[in-house]
Design a protein around this motif. Structure first.
Motif, short mmCIF file in Angstrom:
data_model
loop_
_atom_site.label_atom_id
_atom_site.label_comp_id
_atom_site.label_asym_id
_atom_site.label_seq_id
_atom_site.Cartn_x
_atom_site.Cartn_y
_atom_site.Cartn_z
N ALA B 96 42.02 38.58 36.18
CA ALA B 96 41.81 39.35 34.90
C ALA B 96 42.85 40.44 34.80
O ALA B 96 42.99 41.23 35.62
N VAL B 97 43.96 40.25 33.92
CA VAL B 97 44.72 41.54 33.63
C VAL B 97 44.45 42.15 32.45
O VAL B 97 44.70 41.42 31.26
N ILE B 98 44.00 43.36 32.38
CA ILE B 98 43.29 44.14 31.21
C ILE B 98 43.95 45.06 30.74
O ILE B 98 44.46 46.19 31.53
N VAL B 112 33.67 37.13 35.63
CA VAL B 112 33.58 35.95 36.22
C VAL B 112 34.85 35.73 37.17
O VAL B 112 35.05 34.76 37.51
N CYS B 113 35.82 36.50 36.98
CA CYS B 113 37.19 36.51 37.83
C CYS B 113 37.01 37.11 39.07
O CYS B 113 36.44 37.83 39.22
N ASP B 114 38.01 36.46 39.83
CA ASP B 114 37.94 36.88 41.43
C ASP B 114 38.61 38.23 41.37
O ASP B 114 38.17 39.15 42.60
N GLN B 115 39.63 38.53 40.64
CA GLN B 115 40.24 40.09 40.57
C GLN B 115 40.19 40.49 39.30
O GLN B 115 40.41 39.89 38.35
N ARG B 116 40.11 41.89 39.26
CA ARG B 116 40.40 42.55 37.88
C ARG B 116 41.49 43.69 38.00
O ARG B 116 41.23 44.58 38.81
N ILE B 117 42.69 43.53 37.33
CA ILE B 117 43.62 44.45 37.37
C ILE B 117 43.67 45.13 36.04
O ILE B 117 43.76 44.31 34.99
N ALA B 118 43.67 46.57 35.96
CA ALA B 118 43.91 47.24 34.67
C ALA B 118 44.83 48.31 34.27
O ALA B 118 45.46 48.73 35.52
N ALA B 119 45.47 48.25 33.11
CA ALA B 119 46.53 49.51 32.92
C ALA B 119 45.55 50.52 32.50
O ALA B 119 44.49 50.52 32.34
N PRO B 120 46.18 51.75 32.80
CA PRO B 120 45.49 52.96 32.57
C PRO B 120 44.65 53.08 31.36
O PRO B 120 43.99 53.76 31.14
N GLY B 121 45.24 52.52 30.18
CA GLY B 121 44.73 52.83 28.82
C GLY B 121 43.65 51.60 28.48
O GLY B 121 43.07 51.58 27.56
N ASP B 173 39.51 46.13 40.30
CA ASP B 173 40.00 46.29 41.48
C ASP B 173 41.26 47.06 41.83
O ASP B 173 41.54 47.75 43.10
N GLN B 174 42.20 47.33 40.59
CA GLN B 174 43.33 48.22 40.94
C GLN B 174 43.63 48.40 39.58
O GLN B 174 43.36 48.01 38.61
N VAL B 175 43.97 49.85 39.26
CA VAL B 175 44.72 50.34 38.23
C VAL B 175 46.34 50.48 38.36
O VAL B 175 46.49 51.34 39.41
N VAL B 176 47.15 49.80 37.43
CA VAL B 176 48.36 50.01 37.82
C VAL B 176 49.05 50.37 36.40
O VAL B 176 48.52 49.78 35.30
#
Lengths: 357, 245
Positions: B96-98, B112-121, B173-176
């Motif tokens: 998931a790209v959020i 329900v996704c295996d990974q969650r990557i989020a932007a700072p906002g 999992d990550q914030v980029v």
């Protein structure tokens, strides 16, 4: 509205089951066999089974003596006929039918040898007509119910309007050998006594109000794993027939189960997710796990399989019909739903049938 | 190729991308079912990326989809849960790209996704209880990620998390940086080589089941799953490769 095609397919009209009156917890059976071996205790207590119905001799001076082969054979004859009658009545009487209405009688048993077969006893003692067609399938094991459903369904398909009855009756306690070996302990911890009957017919039919219909039978797929043939077998051991189960059976079944299921569904253009009901033989905890993880079934899919195992143990050829009965009583089945019947046993066999309500 | 009513879908290399952002209604559920069936039956992709737009990951459940003049029933919610569970089990690696709002149904989907990557906002919230209903089976999944106490803060108190907090809590999992999201997805995909798709599917299933059953039962499940993994054709190939090196 039933389509013309559906009317040309054999339908299970009713399921009935029967068990001996005495019910034992795993702890009770363990105490009778006097075993203190921790491995034996593990087989009894860690296998998901809570209770089983069994025919066990009364203790003499607080001990249950081992039964002779002759006593075991006699027990099988007496109880297979008695349980058979009860299961047949439970199947037929709710529909207002009697054994005299049945045109084809198929009897399945593996837990004892008798000649004349169970079907002959039932004709003599239970009101079947003298012109009833008979077949006895003896010694095929836990899968034999699905195997025998094939000729039964074929009879119905070629004789519309005639009634065919299949009885799966297993007195597993007549195959118990109390010899203190680990192999016998595994068998004695797993199998339970029970009988199940189904009646089938091709053509339109109306059940009494409130009585749930079974499914129509669309087709079968079989699979025999010859490499594993000797992993489930009867041996003659010190004058008794002693059953043997190899520890790798769950894994042999697991690595082949996709094949017959894949062929069955492909033949009818179906995906696994389109199967609403899985009616799977309660072979044992590990076999059920293996099936679950190899064809992606959930605990919900095998809920009846697990509950039959918990309450009755492995009742061999009739197990899947105990699950089918539970499914019908649950009243969740909708017209048009697809189901798969599946039983595993010696051969090593994986027998499957596609059905539709 | 598949046609969808409201969502966007494309495949590039071994990556399928599903474009969300729309409020959840019957059409979205139907599209998600279509995508799952396609991924399961036909697609050669190994990875499914779920993306929203800059505003939101996925819209909330649209209150206007309910007709107040008729008695409400539960079946629409059941359909939503079924499709979420399907995505959770799909034999692809899901990311998931959020960006922006990840609220209500959006967060339910991200879980329900295996990974969650989020932007700072990105902002995370389950607002259903404040709107008078329940946040679906996030009630079942959320505490496994963040613990029961923190789950209460989100579900009951309606606490909102920003991306950094969400990462600290284990929800993300990550914030980029927003402009680095594509690169982060690419490196995740590159680092994750699907050596044996069966192993992914089974390991994920075991992890999902790990909170609900006893060790004695679980060990049987694990042995059955491990046997399937080590008897797969792919594992045999990997074994032969290891021997020839």
């Amino acid at each position: 509205m039933v389509s013309k095609l559906a009317e040309s397919l054999p339908q299970i009209l009713s399921v009935g089951t029967a068990t001996p009156p005495d019910r034992y917890t795993q702890e009770e059976v363990l105490a009778m066999f006097d075993s203190v071996d921790p491995r034996v205790r593990g087989f009894y207590l860690n296998g998901h089974i809570k209770t089983r119905h069994l025919v066990l001799p009364d203790p003499v001076n607080g001990r249950r003596e081992p039964e002779s082969q002759e006593a075991l054979i006699t027990k099988h004859r007496r109880w297979s006929v008695r349980l058979g009658k009860e299961a047949i009545d439970a199947c037929l009487s709710p529909l207002g039918l009697t054994p005299a209405d049945v045109d084809y009688l198929a009897c399945v048993t593996t837990t004892g040898y008798l000649c004349p077969g169970v079907s002959a006893y039932l004709v003599k003692e239970h009101g079947f007509r003298e012109d009833v067609h008979r077949i006895d399938v003896v010694g095929m094991g836990c899968n034999a119910g699905v195997n025998t459903l094939q000729p039964v369904a074929a009879f119905c398909a070629t004789n519309p309007g005639k009634l065919a009855l299949m009885l799966c009756v297993e007195v597993c306690s007549a195959a118990y050998v109390n010899d203190g070996t680990l192999r016998s302990a595994i068998v004695n911890s797993l199998f339970g006594d029970g009988a199940a009957a189904v009646v089938l017919r091709t053509g339109s039919w109306v059940n009494p109000p409130g009585r749930k219909y079974g499914p129509r039978i669309l087709g079968f797929e079989s699979h025999t794993i010859s490499d594993a043939m000797m992993t489930m077998r009867f041996d003659l051991y010190e004058g008794k027939l002693s059953f043997f189960l190899d520890r790798d059976i769950p894994y042999f079944i697991g690595s082949h189960v996709e094949k017959p299921i894949g062929r069955l569904l492909e033949r009818f253009g179906l995906k696994r997710r389109q199967i609403a009901h899985w009616v799977v033989h309660s072979g044992g905890r590990k076999v059920i796990d293996s099936v679950k993880y190899n064809i992606g079934l959930t605990d919900h899919d095998v809920r009846h399989t697990l509950s039959v195992l918990r309450d009755y143990g492995n009742v061999s050829s009739g197990s899947f019909l105990f699950s089918l009965e539970k499914l019908l009583n649950e009243r969740v089945v909708k017209p048009g739903d697809f189901g798969v019947l599946m039983a595993m046993g010696p051969g090593v066999a994986i027998e499957t049938a596609l059905v539709q309500w | 190729m598949l046609t969808l009513d409201v969502l966007g879908y494309e495949e590039q290399g071994n990556v399928a991308t599903l474009q969300l952002g729309h409020p959840v209604d019957v059409a979205v559920i139907r599209d998600l079912q279509t995508v799952c069936a396609y991924l399961e039956d036909e697609s050669k992709s190994d990875v499914l990326v779920l993306r929203g737009n800059a505003e939101r990951f996925c819209g909330e459940i649209d209150m206007r989809a309910f007709d107040p003049s008729r008695p409400l029933d539960i079946h629409g919610f059941h359909k939503w849960e079924k499709v979420l569970s399907w995505i959770e089990r799909i034999p692809k690696f899901t990311i998931a790209v959020i960006r922006g709002r990840c609220v209500g149904a959006g967060l339910q989907l991200a879980l329900v996704c295996d990974q969650r990557i989020a932007a700072p906002g990105a902002r995370f919230r389950l607002d259903e209880v404040s709107r008078g209903f329940l946040p679906g089976m996030a009630t079942f999944r959320l505490a496994k990620y963040i613990g029961l106490g923190r789950a209460r803060s989100l579900v009951l108190a309606g606490k909102q998390l920003d991306a950094v907090e969400a990462e600290r809590w284990g929800l993300v999992d990550q914030v980029v940086p927003a402009e680095g999201l594509d690169a982060a997805v690419s490196s995740l995909v590159a680092a994750w080589t699907p050596e044996n798709a069966i192993a992914l599917e089974l390991a994920r299933r075991l992890l999902n089941e790990s909170y609900s059953i006893q060790y004695e039962e679980f060990i049987g499940n694990f042995l059955a799953a491990q046997h399937r993994a080590i008897t797969s054709e792919r594992f045999m190939e990997l074994l032969k490769k290891a021997h020839s090196e």
